[in-house]
Design an enzyme around this catalytic site. Structure first.
Site, PDB file in Angstrom:
ATOM      1  N   ASP A  65       0.858  -1.186   0.000  1.00  0.00           N
ATOM      2  CA  ASP A  65       0.000   0.000   0.000  1.00  0.00           C
ATOM      3  C   ASP A  65       0.899   1.243   0.000  1.00  0.00           C
ATOM      4  O   ASP A  65       1.774   1.375   0.847  1.00  0.00           O
ATOM      5  CB  ASP A  65      -0.927  -0.006   1.219  1.00  0.00           C
ATOM      6  CG  ASP A  65      -2.102   0.943   1.070  1.00  0.00           C
ATOM      7  OD1 ASP A  65      -1.897   2.086   0.617  1.00  0.00           O
ATOM      8  OD2 ASP A  65      -3.232   0.546   1.401  1.00  0.00           O
ATOM      9  N   SER A 106      -7.297   3.943  -1.140  1.00  0.00           N
ATOM     10  CA  SER A 106      -7.006   2.512  -1.167  1.00  0.00           C
ATOM     11  C   SER A 106      -8.242   1.654  -1.419  1.00  0.00           C
ATOM     12  O   SER A 106      -8.117   0.505  -1.825  1.00  0.00           O
ATOM     13  CB  SER A 106      -6.344   2.084   0.149  1.00  0.00           C
ATOM     14  OG  SER A 106      -5.075   2.676   0.239  1.00  0.00           O
ATOM     15  N   THR A 159      -7.883  -2.254   1.744  1.00  0.00           N
ATOM     16  CA  THR A 159      -7.251  -3.115   0.736  1.00  0.00           C
ATOM     17  C   THR A 159      -7.753  -4.559   0.795  1.00  0.00           C
ATOM     18  O   THR A 159      -8.278  -5.069  -0.201  1.00  0.00           O
ATOM     19  CB  THR A 159      -5.714  -3.021   0.842  1.00  0.00           C
ATOM     20  OG1 THR A 159      -5.342  -1.645   0.923  1.00  0.00           O
ATOM     21  CG2 THR A 159      -5.019  -3.684  -0.329  1.00  0.00           C
ATOM     22  N   GLU A 273      -1.064  -8.051   1.868  1.00  0.00           N
ATOM     23  CA  GLU A 273      -0.845  -6.610   1.868  1.00  0.00           C
ATOM     24  C   GLU A 273       0.186  -6.154   2.897  1.00  0.00           C
ATOM     25  O   GLU A 273       0.079  -6.477   4.079  1.00  0.00           O
ATOM     26  CB  GLU A 273      -2.154  -5.852   2.160  1.00  0.00           C
ATOM     27  CG  GLU A 273      -1.949  -4.330   2.035  1.00  0.00           C
ATOM     28  CD  GLU A 273      -2.998  -3.483   2.730  1.00  0.00           C
ATOM     29  OE1 GLU A 273      -3.715  -4.000   3.613  1.00  0.00           O
ATOM     30  OE2 GLU A 273      -3.067  -2.295   2.407  1.00  0.00           O
ATOM     31  N   ASP A 278       2.273   2.709   3.288  1.00  0.00           N
ATOM     32  CA  ASP A 278       1.390   3.870   3.111  1.00  0.00           C
ATOM     33  C   ASP A 278       1.402   4.774   4.343  1.00  0.00           C
ATOM     34  O   ASP A 278       1.450   5.992   4.233  1.00  0.00           O
ATOM     35  CB  ASP A 278      -0.033   3.346   2.848  1.00  0.00           C
ATOM     36  CG  ASP A 278      -1.082   4.435   2.782  1.00  0.00           C
ATOM     37  OD1 ASP A 278      -1.009   5.270   1.857  1.00  0.00           O
ATOM     38  OD2 ASP A 278      -1.982   4.466   3.644  1.00  0.00           O
ATOM     39  N   HIS A 282       2.249   8.744   4.847  1.00  0.00           N
ATOM     40  CA  HIS A 282       1.355   9.735   5.462  1.00  0.00           C
ATOM     41  C   HIS A 282       2.040  10.450   6.611  1.00  0.00           C
ATOM     42  O   HIS A 282       1.789  11.618   6.867  1.00  0.00           O
ATOM     43  CB  HIS A 282       0.092   9.046   6.001  1.00  0.00           C
ATOM     44  CG  HIS A 282      -0.899   8.679   4.945  1.00  0.00           C
ATOM     45  ND1 HIS A 282      -1.506   9.610   4.146  1.00  0.00           N
ATOM     46  CD2 HIS A 282      -1.394   7.478   4.554  1.00  0.00           C
ATOM     47  CE1 HIS A 282      -2.342   9.004   3.307  1.00  0.00           C
ATOM     48  NE2 HIS A 282      -2.280   7.704   3.541  1.00  0.00           N
ATOM     49  N   ASP A 320      -1.410   0.059  -4.804  1.00  0.00           N
ATOM     50  CA  ASP A 320      -2.678   0.699  -5.170  1.00  0.00           C
ATOM     51  C   ASP A 320      -2.454   2.153  -5.600  1.00  0.00           C
ATOM     52  O   ASP A 320      -3.212   2.710  -6.376  1.00  0.00           O
ATOM     53  CB  ASP A 320      -3.685   0.613  -4.015  1.00  0.00           C
ATOM     54  CG  ASP A 320      -3.079   0.972  -2.666  1.00  0.00           C
ATOM     55  OD1 ASP A 320      -1.867   1.288  -2.587  1.00  0.00           O
ATOM     56  OD2 ASP A 320      -3.821   0.937  -1.662  1.00  0.00           O
ATOM     57  N   HIS A 321      -1.390   2.750  -5.074  1.00  0.00           N
ATOM     58  CA  HIS A 321      -1.042   4.158  -5.369  1.00  0.00           C
ATOM     59  C   HIS A 321       0.257   4.447  -4.638  1.00  0.00           C
ATOM     60  O   HIS A 321       0.709   3.627  -3.834  1.00  0.00           O
ATOM     61  CB  HIS A 321      -2.143   5.110  -4.859  1.00  0.00           C
ATOM     62  CG  HIS A 321      -2.441   4.897  -3.396  1.00  0.00           C
ATOM     63  ND1 HIS A 321      -1.589   5.297  -2.396  1.00  0.00           N
ATOM     64  CD2 HIS A 321      -3.448   4.240  -2.776  1.00  0.00           C
ATOM     65  CE1 HIS A 321      -2.090   4.932  -1.224  1.00  0.00           C
ATOM     66  NE2 HIS A 321      -3.219   4.266  -1.422  1.00  0.00           N
ATOM     67  N   HIS A 347      -1.954  10.936  -0.785  1.00  0.00           N
ATOM     68  CA  HIS A 347      -1.525  10.076  -1.884  1.00  0.00           C
ATOM     69  C   HIS A 347      -1.128  10.935  -3.082  1.00  0.00           C
ATOM     70  O   HIS A 347      -1.476  12.110  -3.141  1.00  0.00           O
ATOM     71  CB  HIS A 347      -2.667   9.138  -2.303  1.00  0.00           C
ATOM     72  CG  HIS A 347      -3.122   8.242  -1.199  1.00  0.00           C
ATOM     73  ND1 HIS A 347      -4.284   7.527  -1.258  1.00  0.00           N
ATOM     74  CD2 HIS A 347      -2.560   7.944  -0.002  1.00  0.00           C
ATOM     75  CE1 HIS A 347      -4.427   6.813  -0.145  1.00  0.00           C
ATOM     76  NE2 HIS A 347      -3.392   7.054   0.628  1.00  0.00           N
TER      77      HIS A 347
HETATM   78 MG    MG Z   1      -4.256  -0.737   2.676  1.00  0.00          MG
HETATM   79 ZN    ZN Z   2      -3.127   6.010   2.397  1.00  0.00          ZN
END
Ligand code: MG
Ligand code: ZN
Length: 384
Positions: A65, A106, A159, A273, A278, A282, A320-321, A347
């Site tokens: 992620d 996500s 996710t 995952e 991610d 952040h 996912d990004h 993101h």
């Molecule tokens: Mg996730």
């Molecule tokens: Zn995120």
């Protein structure tokens, strides 16, 4: 006092920059750790590139992620020049835009990957009109394959939820948990106990899972020895902690899931995952990103080890990004030091890498839509 003001300013700024989609995060400014100072490294093994078949019997899809190229390269630098990912000789890029936004979250990102449908940010396994869309996990199950989900976040989080639930909002955790009971998923390992037991409707989903024949566990030391049967393993109340707390939860859980799923002679689909790459983005924390990138890569190593031995397993690794717009501004392969900056707390729109290994890996090259990843996997796994 000055420090406190700075903290407030940073948190406010993060809010403005689109932090709203991830309000579950505790964006403490103490996590603003721009420099990873180097740490323990591990040896990367290179596996043979010879496979038994042209089409895979099994697919292991690993989603980092928020994992863009910088996150990968931060891990590669921290591990002094190598990652298990280097076993993947076929590489492409995936466009991540959602149906209603240039920048995906996500949930929409997960649904594109799980069901091949572009949808709105926040949507879990439903299209823009809120109709449920069938996921590859559900298709695999219908075809008699074994299925599994593993995550370091709550298993009800966006996710993994995108693979098994159908809800208009990612925040409907209790409804998402209830959707697990509507399927015959063989194994799931992640956090989120609370969404199964402390519910507004008074149901205890863990008891219901037991009645359905699942072994329900929370202790990783017990979980890791399970080799057969159906397993519902919830290792945290909500999310599993950072690496210092959760230790080798992700690689161990992944190995366990593979052990159980590989009993099925028809094959399996497993999604794993690495959720917190991610969260490192952040939090604008290079340290958090590196820790979780390395943990994710070790997990990829477990998947590759099985795939190399099995010869009929496709391993795909993507995201996912990207998160944070991470820019590596300094580092050293000798010391493993990584320095990075993050221009956003949210993101970004950039393409994310797709790495693959095994039969069918050659299909995942070039620039593709995120929804193409689903289409290619479905064709390889389920079209006879
Ligand atoms: Mg996730
Ligand atoms: Zn995120």
């Amino acid at each position: 006092m000055l420090k406190k003001l700075l903290l407030i300013a940073i948190i406010l700024q993060m809010g403005i920059q689109g932090f709203a989609q991830d309000t579950y995060l505790n964006a403490e400014a103490k996590d603003i750790e721009k420099t990873y100072l180097g740490g323990e490294t591990y040896k990367v093994k290179m596996f043979p590139q010879k496979f038994k078949s042209e089409k895979p019997k099994n697919i292991i899809f690993l989603i980092g992620d928020g994992m863009g190229v910088s996150q990968v390269f931060a891990g590669l630098t921290a591990n002094k020049g190598h990652l298990f990912l280097e076993n993947c000789k076929y590489i492409g890029f995936s466009k991540t835009q959602s149906s209603d936004n240039y920048i995906t979250d996500s949930a929409a990102g997960g649904t594109a990957l799980s069901a091949g449908v572009r949808t709105y940010n926040g949507a879990i396994g439903v299209d823009p009109d809120n109709n449920p869309v069938k996921t590859i996990l559900e298709d695999a199950e219908e075809n008699g394959l074994a299925t599994g989900l593993v995550s370091t976040s709550a298993i009800t989080h966006a996710t993994p939820a995108s693979y098994i639930a159908h809800q208009p909002s990612r925040n409907m955790y209790e409804e998402i948990a209830a959707d697990f009971l509507k399927t015959d998923i063989d194994v799931f390992i992640g956090g989120g106990t609370q969404h199964f037991t402390e519910r507004k409707d008074g149901r205890n989903l863990l008891n219901e899972l037991k009645e359905k024949g699942y072994r329900v566990e929370s202790d990783l030391n017990k979980i890791k020895n399970i080799k057969t049967g159906k397993l519902a393993a919830l290792t945290a109340d909500v999310h599993n902690g950072r690496i210092n707390e959760r230790k080798s939860m992700l690689p161990v859980a992944t190995k366990t899931a593979i052990n159980i799923l590989s009993n099925n002679k028809k094959g399996f689909f497993l999604m794993v995952e690495g959720s917190q790459i991610d969260w490192g983005g952040h939090a604008a924390s290079t340290i958090y990103v590196v820790e979780d990138m390395l943990d994710f890569d070790k997990t990829i190593g477990k998947a590759l080890e099985f795939a190399a031995k099995d010869g009929e397993t496709l391993v795909v690794v993507s995201a996912d990004h990207e998160t944070g717009g991470m820019a590596i501004t300094g580092g050293s392969f000798e010391t493993g030091v990584v320095n990075a900056g993050f221009p956003t707390g949210g993101h970004t729109a950039v393409m994310v890498p797709v790495f693959s290994y095994g039969p069918g890996a050659e299909k995942f090259i070039g620039i593709m839509e995120n929804t193409d990843i689903h289409a290619k996997m479905k064709k390889l796994l389920l079209d006879n």
